[in-house]
Motif scaffolding. Sequence first.
Motif, PDB file in Angstrom:
ATOM      1  N   ASP B 165       0.846  -1.195   0.000  1.00  0.00           N
ATOM      2  CA  ASP B 165       0.000   0.000   0.000  1.00  0.00           C
ATOM      3  C   ASP B 165       0.886   1.251   0.000  1.00  0.00           C
ATOM      4  O   ASP B 165       2.087   1.193   0.250  1.00  0.00           O
ATOM      5  CB  ASP B 165      -0.967  -0.012   1.185  1.00  0.00           C
ATOM      6  CG  ASP B 165      -0.259   0.064   2.505  1.00  0.00           C
ATOM      7  OD1 ASP B 165       0.533   1.001   2.713  1.00  0.00           O
ATOM      8  OD2 ASP B 165      -0.483  -0.829   3.347  1.00  0.00           O
ATOM      9  N   ALA B 166       0.269   2.391  -0.302  1.00  0.00           N
ATOM     10  CA  ALA B 166       1.017   3.606  -0.607  1.00  0.00           C
ATOM     11  C   ALA B 166       1.984   3.991   0.518  1.00  0.00           C
ATOM     12  O   ALA B 166       3.127   4.360   0.266  1.00  0.00           O
ATOM     13  CB  ALA B 166       0.046   4.740  -0.886  1.00  0.00           C
ATOM     14  N   LYS B 167       1.536   3.867   1.747  1.00  0.00           N
ATOM     15  CA  LYS B 167       2.347   4.301   2.870  1.00  0.00           C
ATOM     16  C   LYS B 167       3.584   3.419   3.028  1.00  0.00           C
ATOM     17  O   LYS B 167       4.706   3.902   3.159  1.00  0.00           O
ATOM     18  CB  LYS B 167       1.492   4.212   4.138  1.00  0.00           C
ATOM     19  CG  LYS B 167       1.801   5.283   5.140  1.00  0.00           C
ATOM     20  CD  LYS B 167       0.719   5.265   6.192  1.00  0.00           C
ATOM     21  CE  LYS B 167       0.721   6.538   7.000  1.00  0.00           C
ATOM     22  NZ  LYS B 167      -0.453   6.593   7.854  1.00  0.00           N
ATOM     23  N   LEU B 168       3.332   2.107   2.984  1.00  0.00           N
ATOM     24  CA  LEU B 168       4.417   1.155   3.150  1.00  0.00           C
ATOM     25  C   LEU B 168       5.425   1.289   2.007  1.00  0.00           C
ATOM     26  O   LEU B 168       6.627   1.096   2.185  1.00  0.00           O
ATOM     27  CB  LEU B 168       3.824  -0.258   3.183  1.00  0.00           C
ATOM     28  CG  LEU B 168       4.717  -1.345   3.750  1.00  0.00           C
ATOM     29  CD1 LEU B 168       5.232  -0.940   5.108  1.00  0.00           C
ATOM     30  CD2 LEU B 168       3.930  -2.637   3.869  1.00  0.00           C
ATOM     31  N   ARG B 169       4.907   1.646   0.849  1.00  0.00           N
ATOM     32  CA  ARG B 169       5.768   1.790  -0.310  1.00  0.00           C
ATOM     33  C   ARG B 169       6.814   2.887  -0.060  1.00  0.00           C
ATOM     34  O   ARG B 169       7.981   2.742  -0.399  1.00  0.00           O
ATOM     35  CB  ARG B 169       4.910   2.147  -1.534  1.00  0.00           C
ATOM     36  CG  ARG B 169       5.497   1.648  -2.814  1.00  0.00           C
ATOM     37  CD  ARG B 169       4.580   1.924  -3.975  1.00  0.00           C
ATOM     38  NE  ARG B 169       3.234   1.378  -3.776  1.00  0.00           N
ATOM     39  CZ  ARG B 169       2.189   1.742  -4.496  1.00  0.00           C
ATOM     40  NH1 ARG B 169       2.313   2.640  -5.449  1.00  0.00           N
ATOM     41  NH2 ARG B 169       1.013   1.201  -4.264  1.00  0.00           N
ATOM     42  N   VAL B 170       6.366   3.966   0.549  1.00  0.00           N
ATOM     43  CA  VAL B 170       7.289   5.067   0.833  1.00  0.00           C
ATOM     44  C   VAL B 170       8.346   4.621   1.842  1.00  0.00           C
ATOM     45  O   VAL B 170       9.535   4.906   1.687  1.00  0.00           O
ATOM     46  CB  VAL B 170       6.511   6.287   1.360  1.00  0.00           C
ATOM     47  CG1 VAL B 170       7.463   7.390   1.759  1.00  0.00           C
ATOM     48  CG2 VAL B 170       5.536   6.769   0.297  1.00  0.00           C
ATOM     49  N   VAL B 171       7.907   3.859   2.857  1.00  0.00           N
ATOM     50  CA  VAL B 171       8.844   3.376   3.869  1.00  0.00           C
ATOM     51  C   VAL B 171       9.886   2.459   3.235  1.00  0.00           C
ATOM     52  O   VAL B 171      11.095   2.619   3.424  1.00  0.00           O
ATOM     53  CB  VAL B 171       8.082   2.617   4.982  1.00  0.00           C
ATOM     54  CG1 VAL B 171       9.059   1.989   5.951  1.00  0.00           C
ATOM     55  CG2 VAL B 171       7.120   3.550   5.687  1.00  0.00           C
ATOM     56  N   ARG B 173      10.732   2.230   0.201  1.00  0.00           N
ATOM     57  CA  ARG B 173      11.540   2.960  -0.764  1.00  0.00           C
ATOM     58  C   ARG B 173      12.772   3.520  -0.062  1.00  0.00           C
ATOM     59  O   ARG B 173      13.894   3.356  -0.542  1.00  0.00           O
ATOM     60  CB  ARG B 173      10.688   4.084  -1.351  1.00  0.00           C
ATOM     61  CG  ARG B 173      11.197   4.658  -2.614  1.00  0.00           C
ATOM     62  CD  ARG B 173      10.151   5.547  -3.210  1.00  0.00           C
ATOM     63  NE  ARG B 173      10.065   6.811  -2.509  1.00  0.00           N
ATOM     64  CZ  ARG B 173       9.006   7.625  -2.568  1.00  0.00           C
ATOM     65  NH1 ARG B 173       7.949   7.294  -3.282  1.00  0.00           N
ATOM     66  NH2 ARG B 173       9.015   8.752  -1.925  1.00  0.00           N
ATOM     67  N   SER B 174      12.560   4.141   1.092  1.00  0.00           N
ATOM     68  CA  SER B 174      13.739   4.685   1.782  1.00  0.00           C
ATOM     69  C   SER B 174      14.622   3.564   2.298  1.00  0.00           C
ATOM     70  O   SER B 174      15.838   3.714   2.353  1.00  0.00           O
ATOM     71  CB  SER B 174      13.355   5.600   2.941  1.00  0.00           C
ATOM     72  OG  SER B 174      11.997   5.829   2.974  1.00  0.00           O
ATOM     73  N   GLU B 196       9.140   6.846  -7.681  1.00  0.00           N
ATOM     74  CA  GLU B 196      10.102   5.858  -7.210  1.00  0.00           C
ATOM     75  C   GLU B 196      11.414   6.018  -7.966  1.00  0.00           C
ATOM     76  O   GLU B 196      12.495   5.997  -7.379  1.00  0.00           O
ATOM     77  CB  GLU B 196       9.525   4.461  -7.467  1.00  0.00           C
ATOM     78  CG  GLU B 196       9.560   3.530  -6.276  1.00  0.00           C
ATOM     79  CD  GLU B 196       8.676   2.326  -6.535  1.00  0.00           C
ATOM     80  OE1 GLU B 196       7.504   2.390  -6.145  1.00  0.00           O
ATOM     81  OE2 GLU B 196       9.137   1.341  -7.141  1.00  0.00           O
TER      82      GLU B 196
END
Lengths: 280, 350
Positions: B165-171, B173-174, B196
């Motif tokens: 999901d969008a939030k986890l994707r950001v996490v 990604r870093s 990304e």
Amino acid sequence: MRTELSTGKKTALYGLMCVLLIPFVFPTWWMVTSSVKPISDIFAFPPDIIPRAFDFSTYSKVFELQPFARQYWNSGYIAALVTLGTMTFSSMAGYAFARIRFPGANIIFMIVLLGLLIPAEVTIVPLFQMFNRLGMVNTHWPLILVPIFGAPSVFATFVMRQFFIALPVELEEAARVDGLGRFTIYRKIALPLARPALSAVAIFTFLHSWNLYLEPIVFISTPEKFTLPQALTQYTDAYGGAMWNIQLAAATLTALPVLIVFIVAQKQFVEGLAHTGLKG
Amino acid sequence: MAEVGLHSVKKSFGKVDVIHGVDVDVADGEFLVLVGPSGCGKSTLLRMIAGLETVSGGEVSIGGRVVNELEPKDRDIAMVFQNYALYPHMNVAKNMGFSLEHRGGSKSEIAERVAWAADILGLSHLLERFPKQLSGGQRQRVAMGRAIVRNPQVFLFDEPLSNLDAKLRVVMRSEIKALHQKLKTTMIYVTHDQIEAMTLADRIVVMHAGKVEQIGSPLELYDRPANRFVAGFIGSPAMNFLPVNVRGGRVLLADGSELADLGAAAPPDGDYVCGIRPEHLDIGANGAAARVEMVEPMGADTQVTVSLAGQKAHLLLRDRITSNQGDTLFVAVRPARVHLFDIRSGKRGN
Ligand SMILES: Nc1ncnc2c1ncn2[C@@H]1O[C@H](COP(=O)(O)OP(=O)(O)OP(=O)(O)O)[C@@H](O)[C@H]1O
Ligand SMILES: [Mg+2]
């Protein structure tokens, strides 16, 4: 998704299942109870659900009249070998048909499937001639080799192929990147995941071999080499009349391993299912 | 660690050509992102590097060695799949250690590597679990763990975050970025998400229909897209494209109003497609008249849809705006932020 049934619906469902069970349970029950009835009671009408008198001597007679223990062993080891052989053979063949692209794969698969359409009665005579030439008549070899390379194995191959086709390709690609070759992928990834399919194959292969009748009566002629279905027919008195209660006692003993195999394989089947699939 | 070279790499499936000659040199330790719309051949290219797909033409090399004919296992690469492809019948520790085990590592050595990877990825408490007992993000981590235990020369990622999901994707990604900074191993990363790509990459390869459109650093692609495709693909919200006429350095809209004056930097006079990023359209006292059609406040910034000489255009403003639908604004753009593209070829003209 699991939905809760209302009590009324549940009762109706179980009632229906009980009714549907009768045709399956009754013959088994009749077999087991009749094996301890005096012969005169067996054909009483209406049949006694609970035997009026018990006569357990039928079970010792089973072993006195024929080398039944030996015949039991024969059936057992033949069925075990056939099951192992078929599992090995059909899983490898099924995997190859599912995953290895080679010229003519589809045609060869079609030809293999054609084997299912030819009844055993058609091939039994040429098979007899072949095994006769090989000096294998009145040995157990035909009973082992014919199923492993014959129709039951073809069906098993088909089942395994369908299973392997449905297995996610990414798993095998991950394994390739992890350093596995074709055979190790089959052995370490595909096969462990194929437990449900393998259990199904094991159940019906074992049953098929255990119940094999035509082939034993064609190929085997000495009582020490008989398998159980063949031996069952031999419980007759001096005039050729069937000794029903003894025969049914032998039949009860014959049915026992089938039950055990089914329970064991079914557990594997369910546990195996729990592990399959990418997402689980 | 190693450099990766693709030289005129081609791929056809039967009669269908999907990759039409790709040249990319990936430096040792670089984070390269392949980005492009669905079906452009990113996965196919990555799979050719991995050895999961045969190469129809050209040369793939890893660490200076041509690997066209090598099996994946002999290429010393690790790959993270979109759906993770964890072995369902093995627990996390076994999943991660499987390749080492297969390569004949000793038990203690494997345990040590698995513990090291689990520690980096925060998986230490999950080692006994089976994949189906993990959340999507945890599975993703295990998939990365499986890749890093081996310490390969190159990491390949095929849209590893697209199932999150969008939030986890950001996490994540870093985390991937941090992982790259820690390991300093060459990474090739496929995504169709340009954010990304921008945030992760040292360099981005923009692909379209089996061809490379442009290769460059994220900011190079943003500042000077080589063609209209790249211009439209990189940046969010997407670039506005307006038909313009350039006359004596002045960029004129269809109604004759002036958008910018490029002066000597202008291309030859003629018709062009002008690309302007929404965040580069400035509101001022003079410029081209634009009628407000919609105002969408997003908190930090405000997106405004306007009609500019009959064409729809978007503005992204840092400041809040009091205008309403039907109002007229005057918009202009700084010369350095004007992108002119040839009408026919789509190539950059300025
Ligand atoms: N095994 C195959 N056989 C035939 N065509 C294929 C095969 N694999 C991919 N293609 C085709 O090759 C092209 C590129 O596919 P690819 O999977 O590389 O796209 P992609 O850029 O990864 O797209 P996405 O973002 O959707 O994953 C597509 O047009 C696809 O239909
Ligand atoms: Mg893809």
